[in-house]
Scaffold this active site. Structure first.
Site, mmCIF file in Angstrom:
data_model
loop_
_atom_site.group_PDB
_atom_site.id
_atom_site.type_symbol
_atom_site.label_atom_id
_atom_site.label_comp_id
_atom_site.label_asym_id
_atom_site.label_seq_id
_atom_site.Cartn_x
_atom_site.Cartn_y
_atom_site.Cartn_z
ATOM 1 N N CYS A 6 0.859 -1.193 0.000
ATOM 2 C CA CYS A 6 0.000 0.000 0.000
ATOM 3 C C CYS A 6 0.889 1.236 0.000
ATOM 4 O O CYS A 6 1.634 1.478 0.965
ATOM 5 C CB CYS A 6 -0.920 0.000 1.217
ATOM 6 N N HIS A 102 -8.560 8.252 1.679
ATOM 7 C CA HIS A 102 -7.873 9.550 1.599
ATOM 8 C C HIS A 102 -8.868 10.621 1.186
ATOM 9 O O HIS A 102 -9.758 10.379 0.384
ATOM 10 C CB HIS A 102 -6.700 9.503 0.610
HETATM 11 P P1 5GP Z 1 -8.294 8.216 -5.854
HETATM 12 O O1 5GP Z 1 -8.606 8.095 -7.314
HETATM 13 O O2 5GP Z 1 -7.986 6.874 -5.226
HETATM 14 O O3 5GP Z 1 -9.323 9.011 -5.091
HETATM 15 O O4 5GP Z 1 -6.984 9.105 -5.771
HETATM 16 C C1 5GP Z 1 -5.711 8.599 -5.653
HETATM 17 C C2 5GP Z 1 -4.781 9.807 -5.719
HETATM 18 O O5 5GP Z 1 -3.526 9.404 -5.241
HETATM 19 C C3 5GP Z 1 -4.578 10.343 -7.142
HETATM 20 O O6 5GP Z 1 -4.924 11.720 -7.172
HETATM 21 C C4 5GP Z 1 -3.117 10.088 -7.416
HETATM 22 O O7 5GP Z 1 -2.513 11.113 -8.174
HETATM 23 C C5 5GP Z 1 -2.528 10.020 -6.013
HETATM 24 N N1 5GP Z 1 -1.357 9.157 -5.913
HETATM 25 C C6 5GP Z 1 -1.216 7.908 -6.407
HETATM 26 N N2 5GP Z 1 0.008 7.407 -6.102
HETATM 27 C C7 5GP Z 1 0.635 8.377 -5.380
HETATM 28 C C8 5GP Z 1 1.938 8.462 -4.777
HETATM 29 O O8 5GP Z 1 2.754 7.561 -4.850
HETATM 30 N N3 5GP Z 1 2.232 9.613 -4.117
HETATM 31 C C9 5GP Z 1 1.329 10.649 -4.021
HETATM 32 N N4 5GP Z 1 1.739 11.731 -3.361
HETATM 33 N N5 5GP Z 1 0.111 10.606 -4.584
HETATM 34 C C10 5GP Z 1 -0.233 9.484 -5.246
HETATM 35 ZN ZN ZN Z 2 -2.488 1.544 3.473
#
Ligand code: 5GP
Ligand code: ZN
Length: 144
Positions: A6, A102
Site C-alpha cells: 500500500c 484519503h
Molecule cells: P483516488 O482516485 O484513489 O481518489 O486518488 C488517488 C490519488 O492518489 C490520485 O490523485 C493520485 O494522483 C494520487 N497518488 C497515487 N500514487 C501516489 C503516490 O505515490 N504519491 C502521491 N503523493 N500521490 C499518489
Molecule cells: Zn495503506
C-alpha cells in the site's frame, strides 16, 4: 493491516517519499503526485483502512477537520485558489484508485477545466413519493 503493498501506508511510515504539509499521530497530509491543480493535497489516516466502512469514525472526523484547516491554508498560501473541493472516492465505482482512505483537498479556480461529468439521467427530477421511498430505505438501513 493492508493485505498487500500500500503506497499510502509506505508514505505515512516514511518508507516512500512525499511532500508533507501536515502530520500528527492520526493523519498525515501531503501533495498529490499528479495534481488536478497546483496545491492538490491528500489527507491520509496513518492506520490502514481500505474503505470508509473500515475507517475509525473519530479518525474520519479528524481527517475532515484537517482537510478543512488545509482548505483555509491553501487560500492563504499564494497557491491559485478561488475555491476548494473536498473529495473522497469510496470504492472503485466511485473512482477510488488507491485502496487506503484519503480525502482530496483540491484548490479550484474559474476555468481550471476540472469538474464532474453527469450521467444521461441527470436533470431528471424524481417525484416526491420516489424521494420519500428512498429516504425511508436509507433511514431503515441507518437503524441496523
Ligand atoms: P483516488 O482516485 O484513489 O481518489 O486518488 C488517488 C490519488 O492518489 C490520485 O490523485 C493520485 O494522483 C494520487 N497518488 C497515487 N500514487 C501516489 C503516490 O505515490 N504519491 C502521491 N503523493 N500521490 C499518489
Ligand atoms: Zn495503506
Amino acid at each position: 493491516m493492508p493485505a498487500a503493498f500500500c503506497i499510502f501506508c509506505d508514505i505515512v511510515q516514511g518508507k516512500a517519499p512525499a511532500s508533507f504539509v501536515y502530520a500528527d499521530d492520526r493523519v498525515a497530509a501531503f501533495m498529490d503526485i499528479q495534481p488536478v491543480n497546483a496545491g492538490h493535497l491528500l489527507v491520509v489516516p496513518r492506520a490502514h483502512a481500505s474503505h470508509l466502512a473500515d475507517l475509525d469514525p473519530h479518525t474520519g472526523g479528524h481527517m475532515f477537520r484537517v482537510g478543512r484547516e488545509l482548505a483555509g491554508a491553501l487560500g492563504a498560501s499564494g497557491v491559485r485558489c478561488e475555491g476548494v473541493n473536498l473529495f473522497l472516492a469510496d470504492g472503485e465505482a466511485a473512482g477510488q484508485e488507491v485502496a487506503h482512505v484519503h480525502l482530496h483537498v483540491i484548490p479550484r479556480f474559474r476555468g481550471d477545466g476540472f469538474g464532474f461529468r453527469f450521467g444521461p439521467d441527470y436533470g431528471f427530477v424524481p417525484k416526491r413519493d420516489n424521494l420519500d421511498q428512498t429516504a425511508a430505505a436509507i433511514r431503515k438501513a441507518l437503524e441496523n
